[in-house]
Scaffold this motif. Structure first.
Motif, short mmCIF file in Angstrom:
data_model
loop_
_atom_site.label_atom_id
_atom_site.label_comp_id
_atom_site.label_asym_id
_atom_site.label_seq_id
_atom_site.Cartn_x
_atom_site.Cartn_y
_atom_site.Cartn_z
N LYS A 81 -72.22 113.00 48.25
CA LYS A 81 -71.95 113.38 46.86
C LYS A 81 -70.49 113.09 46.50
CE LYS A 81 -73.16 116.88 43.48
NZ LYS A 81 -73.99 118.07 43.25
N PHE A 82 -69.59 113.25 47.46
CA PHE A 82 -68.18 112.95 47.21
C PHE A 82 -68.01 111.47 46.87
CE2 PHE A 82 -64.15 111.36 49.08
CZ PHE A 82 -63.26 111.96 48.20
N HIS A 83 -68.65 110.59 47.63
CA HIS A 83 -68.52 109.14 47.36
C HIS A 83 -69.24 108.76 46.07
CE1 HIS A 83 -66.27 107.82 50.85
NE2 HIS A 83 -67.02 108.59 51.62
N LEU A 84 -70.32 109.45 45.75
CA LEU A 84 -70.99 109.21 44.47
C LEU A 84 -70.06 109.58 43.31
CD1 LEU A 84 -73.55 108.53 42.83
CD2 LEU A 84 -74.23 110.92 43.08
N PHE A 85 -69.40 110.72 43.43
CA PHE A 85 -68.41 111.14 42.43
C PHE A 85 -67.32 110.08 42.29
CE2 PHE A 85 -64.10 112.94 42.10
CZ PHE A 85 -64.14 113.49 40.84
N CYS A 86 -66.82 109.58 43.41
CA CYS A 86 -65.76 108.57 43.36
C CYS A 86 -66.25 107.28 42.71
CB CYS A 86 -65.25 108.29 44.78
SG CYS A 86 -64.33 109.67 45.52
N ASP A 87 -67.51 106.91 42.95
CA ASP A 87 -68.07 105.71 42.31
C ASP A 87 -68.15 105.91 40.79
OD1 ASP A 87 -68.36 104.51 44.75
OD2 ASP A 87 -70.53 104.81 44.90
N ILE A 88 -68.63 107.08 40.36
CA ILE A 88 -68.79 107.34 38.93
C ILE A 88 -67.46 107.28 38.20
CG2 ILE A 88 -69.40 109.14 37.25
CD1 ILE A 88 -71.61 110.02 39.16
N PHE A 89 -66.42 107.86 38.81
CA PHE A 89 -65.13 107.94 38.15
C PHE A 89 -64.15 106.85 38.63
CE2 PHE A 89 -66.95 112.14 37.57
CZ PHE A 89 -66.67 112.37 36.23
N SER A 90 -64.70 105.80 39.26
CA SER A 90 -63.92 104.60 39.64
C SER A 90 -62.69 104.96 40.47
CB SER A 90 -63.52 103.82 38.38
OG SER A 90 -64.64 103.46 37.62
N ILE A 91 -62.88 105.81 41.47
CA ILE A 91 -61.78 106.16 42.37
C ILE A 91 -61.67 105.08 43.44
CG2 ILE A 91 -60.88 107.91 43.96
CD1 ILE A 91 -61.14 108.81 41.02
N PRO A 92 -60.52 104.44 43.60
CA PRO A 92 -60.37 103.38 44.60
C PRO A 92 -60.63 103.91 46.01
CG PRO A 92 -58.51 103.41 43.08
CD PRO A 92 -59.28 104.66 42.81
N GLU A 93 -61.12 103.03 46.88
CA GLU A 93 -61.38 103.43 48.26
C GLU A 93 -60.12 103.96 48.93
OE1 GLU A 93 -64.11 103.64 49.88
OE2 GLU A 93 -65.57 102.50 48.72
N ALA A 94 -58.98 103.39 48.58
CA ALA A 94 -57.73 103.81 49.23
C ALA A 94 -57.36 105.24 48.90
CB ALA A 94 -56.59 102.88 48.81
N ASP A 95 -57.90 105.78 47.80
CA ASP A 95 -57.57 107.15 47.41
C ASP A 95 -58.57 108.17 47.94
OD1 ASP A 95 -55.38 106.20 46.04
OD2 ASP A 95 -56.38 106.16 44.10
N ARG A 96 -59.63 107.70 48.59
CA ARG A 96 -60.68 108.62 49.04
C ARG A 96 -60.37 109.22 50.41
NH1 ARG A 96 -66.33 105.59 47.14
NH2 ARG A 96 -65.51 104.75 45.16
N LEU A 97 -59.65 108.48 51.23
CA LEU A 97 -59.30 108.97 52.56
C LEU A 97 -57.91 108.47 52.94
CD1 LEU A 97 -60.44 110.55 55.04
CD2 LEU A 97 -61.07 108.32 55.99
#
Length: 375
Positions: A81-97
């Motif tokens: 769900k966290f990665h789905l949220f990041c996809d929806i709001f266009s969060i770059p991969e570098a900001d996820r971890l």
């Protein structure tokens, strides 16, 4: 100029909704069992070393890392769900971890608006994911306190509302809807006109659809005769939908919704396409479609939402709700720095000044709202 008496094209049945609700594919998140995700799903950043640079020591550390948890399968839903949220709001991969407090706070607020099984431990799962990937825990005690404060406040709101807060439809979702719908198909043409008008007109879904055929009444619901096209003082085209009955209007009062040009997602173009693909009489429902026999049907709310949600699910966004278009349109305009008072007037939110402003709004709406999608 109103909408009726144009050519009919062949109808097709809407697709059945798929059941998946997952983030987009990525080489950083290989297919694996839920219990392996916190170890195999990685980020683009390299964590700081936690041992000396020795192969034997690093191997022992890896064994200890995996042996530290007995059950990791329960963390999978929260991580997905966290990665789905990041996809929806266009969060770059570098900001996820590693994830910042700002990102995790935002995720927690979003997740609670549409709770799913496993959400109760999603922050714990993200903490475990960080540690397993070699990063320090992302949240301090003060961060947890701030997030818990927000979640408790939202829970109080939800109890008072007796239903969860609805997430907004975004511009990206609208793009996906148009790309997927077949605009030459009568049913899909109607769905697209509903989606575009509801979003850019900040309309309630009950204003663009009807619960059932028996519930439709021309004196209460939009018909083709209630739709007009015009040109304002600046020479810009607009469409006007005259609602014969609205939630914020007095009994017998007509409330007008003004729609302006919006680039590739334009509601004016969507209405014109609907008139061409689904010709109808003046007293027929505005948002209607024709079957293969040529019989006209009003668009039932449940069928429109089934078609819309099936597309959003297929694109990885999960389910939405009717009011999400009204909320999404307002959020979009505000994000584009449209004057909040203009958004309030266009969306018919109540205030003491409402009646004074709305009398002149028709002639200046394009100055504030037109082509916001293109901008």
């Amino acid at each position: 100029m109103s909408l009726h008496h144009l050519s009919l094209l062949t109808s097709q049945s809407p697709a059945s909704p798929p059941t998946s609700w997952v983030p987009g594919p990525s080489h950083l998140r290989p297919q694996c069992k839920a219990g392996e995700q916190i170890f195999l799903w990685r980020g683009t950043n390299s964590p700081p070393p936690s041992t000396i640079d020795n192969l034997v020591i690093r191997h022992i550390a890896s064994l200890a890392n995996r042996a530290s948890l007995r059950d990791t399968t329960s963390y999978g839903a929260g991580l997905r769900k966290f990665h789905l949220f990041c996809d929806i709001f266009s969060i770059p991969e570098a900001d996820r971890l590693p994830a910042s407090f700002k990102l995790l706070h935002s995720f927690a607020l979003w997740a609670i608006t549409d709770p799913q099984p496993g959400d109760s431990i999603f922050l714990r799962g993200l903490r475990t994911w960080h540690i397993a990937q070699g990063w320090p825990p992302p949240l301090s005690e003060s961060h947890h306190n701030r997030i818990n404060w927000s979640l408790c406040s939202l829970e109080n709101i939800q109890i008072s509302r007796q239903r969860p807060l609805r997430p907004p439809v975004t511009l990206s979702m609208l793009v996906a809807l148009k790309a997927t719908l077949v605009l030459s198909d009568p049913f899909d043409a109607c769905v697209w006109a509903i989606a575009s008008c509801a979003f850019f007109g900040m309309m309630r879904f009950g204003e663009v659809s009807v619960t059932s055929r028996a519930a439709f009444t021309p004196s209460k619901h939009l018909t083709r005769a209630h739709t007009f096209f015009g040109v304002d003082l600046l020479g810009s085209p607009y469409a006007c939908l005259d609602l014969p009955s609205a939630k914020t209007a007095r009994a017998g009062e007509i409330q007008s919704v003004f729609l302006n040009e919006q680039g590739d997602l334009c509601p004016l173009a969507a209405l014109c396409n609907l008139a061409q693909v689904v010709p109808a009489l003046a007293d027929d429902p505005l948002f209607s479609w024709r079957d293969s026999r040529g019989d006209i049907h009003l668009m039932a709310k449940i069928r429109a939402l089934e078609r819309i949600n099936s597309i959003l699910i297929a694109w990885g966004w999960g389910t939405s709700f009717g009011h999400s278009f009204r909320i999404g349109g307002a959020s979009f305009y505000l994000a584009k720095k449209i004057d909040p008072e203009i958004v309030r007037i266009a969306g018919h939110w109540k205030s003491l000044a409402y009646e004074t402003y709305i009398r002149v709004f028709e002639q200046i709406s394009s100055r504030h709202l037109a082509n916001a999608a293109a901008r």
